[in-house]
Design a protein around this motif. Structure first.
Motif, mmCIF file in Angstrom:
data_model
loop_
_atom_site.group_PDB
_atom_site.id
_atom_site.type_symbol
_atom_site.label_atom_id
_atom_site.label_comp_id
_atom_site.label_asym_id
_atom_site.label_seq_id
_atom_site.Cartn_x
_atom_site.Cartn_y
_atom_site.Cartn_z
ATOM 1 N N TYR A 30 -2.185 -11.886 1.022
ATOM 2 C CA TYR A 30 -1.912 -11.278 -0.285
ATOM 3 C C TYR A 30 -3.178 -11.199 -1.129
ATOM 4 O O TYR A 30 -3.469 -10.163 -1.736
ATOM 5 C CB TYR A 30 -0.832 -12.076 -1.020
ATOM 6 C CG TYR A 30 -0.551 -11.575 -2.410
ATOM 7 C CD1 TYR A 30 0.239 -10.437 -2.610
ATOM 8 C CD2 TYR A 30 -1.102 -12.200 -3.520
ATOM 9 C CE1 TYR A 30 0.475 -9.970 -3.879
ATOM 10 C CE2 TYR A 30 -0.871 -11.733 -4.787
ATOM 11 C CZ TYR A 30 -0.075 -10.606 -4.975
ATOM 12 O OH TYR A 30 0.144 -10.138 -6.233
ATOM 13 N N TYR A 31 -3.938 -12.270 -1.171
ATOM 14 C CA TYR A 31 -5.157 -12.281 -1.981
ATOM 15 C C TYR A 31 -6.257 -11.410 -1.375
ATOM 16 O O TYR A 31 -7.045 -10.803 -2.095
ATOM 17 C CB TYR A 31 -5.679 -13.705 -2.171
ATOM 18 C CG TYR A 31 -4.790 -14.547 -3.049
ATOM 19 C CD1 TYR A 31 -4.501 -14.161 -4.348
ATOM 20 C CD2 TYR A 31 -4.240 -15.718 -2.580
ATOM 21 C CE1 TYR A 31 -3.689 -14.918 -5.165
ATOM 22 C CE2 TYR A 31 -3.416 -16.496 -3.385
ATOM 23 C CZ TYR A 31 -3.145 -16.089 -4.675
ATOM 24 O OH TYR A 31 -2.337 -16.842 -5.467
ATOM 25 N N VAL A 32 -6.295 -11.350 -0.066
ATOM 26 C CA VAL A 32 -7.308 -10.507 0.585
ATOM 27 C C VAL A 32 -7.012 -9.034 0.347
ATOM 28 O O VAL A 32 -7.900 -8.247 0.000
ATOM 29 C CB VAL A 32 -7.377 -10.808 2.099
ATOM 30 C CG1 VAL A 32 -8.311 -9.837 2.805
ATOM 31 C CG2 VAL A 32 -7.833 -12.238 2.340
ATOM 32 N N LEU A 33 -5.756 -8.645 0.519
ATOM 33 C CA LEU A 33 -5.394 -7.229 0.450
ATOM 34 C C LEU A 33 -5.258 -6.702 -0.975
ATOM 35 O O LEU A 33 -5.654 -5.567 -1.252
ATOM 36 C CB LEU A 33 -4.091 -6.994 1.208
ATOM 37 C CG LEU A 33 -4.151 -7.264 2.712
ATOM 38 C CD1 LEU A 33 -2.765 -7.219 3.317
ATOM 39 C CD2 LEU A 33 -5.076 -6.280 3.394
ATOM 40 N N ALA A 94 -3.814 -7.387 8.398
ATOM 41 C CA ALA A 94 -3.255 -6.078 8.735
ATOM 42 C C ALA A 94 -1.844 -6.217 9.315
ATOM 43 O O ALA A 94 -0.956 -5.427 8.984
ATOM 44 C CB ALA A 94 -4.159 -5.370 9.733
ATOM 45 N N ALA A 95 -1.636 -7.229 10.143
ATOM 46 C CA ALA A 95 -0.308 -7.433 10.713
ATOM 47 C C ALA A 95 0.703 -7.816 9.644
ATOM 48 O O ALA A 95 1.842 -7.339 9.654
ATOM 49 C CB ALA A 95 -0.367 -8.511 11.793
ATOM 50 N N SER A 96 0.304 -8.651 8.703
ATOM 51 C CA SER A 96 1.237 -9.032 7.635
ATOM 52 C C SER A 96 1.565 -7.851 6.735
ATOM 53 O O SER A 96 2.686 -7.720 6.260
ATOM 54 C CB SER A 96 0.682 -10.203 6.833
ATOM 55 O OG SER A 96 -0.483 -9.818 6.158
ATOM 56 N N LEU A 99 3.942 -5.588 8.845
ATOM 57 C CA LEU A 99 5.289 -6.140 8.977
ATOM 58 C C LEU A 99 6.062 -6.097 7.658
ATOM 59 O O LEU A 99 7.241 -6.462 7.630
ATOM 60 C CB LEU A 99 5.220 -7.591 9.479
ATOM 61 C CG LEU A 99 4.737 -7.768 10.916
ATOM 62 C CD1 LEU A 99 4.542 -9.242 11.225
ATOM 63 C CD2 LEU A 99 5.722 -7.144 11.880
ATOM 64 N N GLY A 100 5.410 -5.681 6.610
ATOM 65 C CA GLY A 100 6.067 -5.570 5.326
ATOM 66 C C GLY A 100 6.379 -6.897 4.687
ATOM 67 O O GLY A 100 7.451 -7.082 4.098
ATOM 68 N N LEU A 101 5.480 -7.849 4.820
ATOM 69 C CA LEU A 101 5.716 -9.165 4.248
ATOM 70 C C LEU A 101 5.485 -9.217 2.747
ATOM 71 O O LEU A 101 5.736 -10.223 2.110
ATOM 72 C CB LEU A 101 4.815 -10.194 4.942
ATOM 73 C CG LEU A 101 5.054 -10.361 6.445
ATOM 74 C CD1 LEU A 101 4.070 -11.370 7.024
ATOM 75 C CD2 LEU A 101 6.478 -10.809 6.718
ATOM 76 N N PHE A 102 5.005 -8.101 2.179
ATOM 77 C CA PHE A 102 4.776 -8.029 0.736
ATOM 78 C C PHE A 102 5.752 -7.045 0.146
ATOM 79 O O PHE A 102 6.037 -6.008 0.700
ATOM 80 C CB PHE A 102 3.336 -7.587 0.437
ATOM 81 C CG PHE A 102 2.315 -8.432 1.125
ATOM 82 C CD1 PHE A 102 2.108 -9.739 0.745
ATOM 83 C CD2 PHE A 102 1.551 -7.920 2.156
ATOM 84 C CE1 PHE A 102 1.169 -10.520 1.373
ATOM 85 C CE2 PHE A 102 0.614 -8.684 2.790
ATOM 86 C CZ PHE A 102 0.420 -9.992 2.400
ATOM 87 N N HIS A 103 6.244 -7.343 -1.032
ATOM 88 C CA HIS A 103 7.209 -6.471 -1.684
ATOM 89 C C HIS A 103 6.521 -5.514 -2.619
ATOM 90 O O HIS A 103 5.661 -5.774 -3.324
ATOM 91 C CB HIS A 103 8.240 -7.294 -2.474
ATOM 92 C CG HIS A 103 8.964 -8.267 -1.596
ATOM 93 N ND1 HIS A 103 9.758 -7.866 -0.560
ATOM 94 C CD2 HIS A 103 9.004 -9.607 -1.592
ATOM 95 C CE1 HIS A 103 10.278 -8.936 0.028
ATOM 96 N NE2 HIS A 103 9.821 -10.011 -0.585
#
Length: 103
Positions: A30-33, A94-96, A99-103
């Motif tokens: 989350y912090y990286v992206l 990239a995988a996270s 996978l849509g782990l962020f809303h």
């Protein structure tokens, strides 16, 4: 090889005294992206969250890292370690995201 092992072990030993600093090194996608804290991609390789991960990582790194460093040279070995650390942590981010782990 020894310098990386010493740095990693020192970071683990002092991590209880500096919890915010340790949290700043961890790869949190989350912090990286979304906050562009790209240093996490490189520094996450120096973080160990348990004694077991530190010991196994150090043993594997010492066994194979020493062999590769002697075979390729220190500079090429350092470049290889940095490249692989950033690539693997980037793929985790990239995988996270994929996978849509962020809303």
């Amino acid at each position: 090889t020894r310098s990386i092992l010493i740095t990693s072990t020192t970071a683990f030993v002092f991590s209880p005294f500096f919890p915010r600093l340790t949290a700043a090194f961890a790869n949190v996608p989350y912090y990286v992206l979304f906050h562009f804290q790209v240093w996490r991609l490189l520094l996450a390789g120096m973080c160990a969250d348990s004694v077991l991960s530190l010991v196994f990582g150090a043993l594997l790194f010492y066994k194979y890292g020493l062999m590769l460093e002697q075979e390729r040279g220190s500079l090429l070995f350092l470049h290889s370690c940095i490249t692989k650390t950033v690539l693997i942590n980037g793929l985790i981010c990239a995988a996270s995201l994929g996978l849509g782990l962020f809303h």
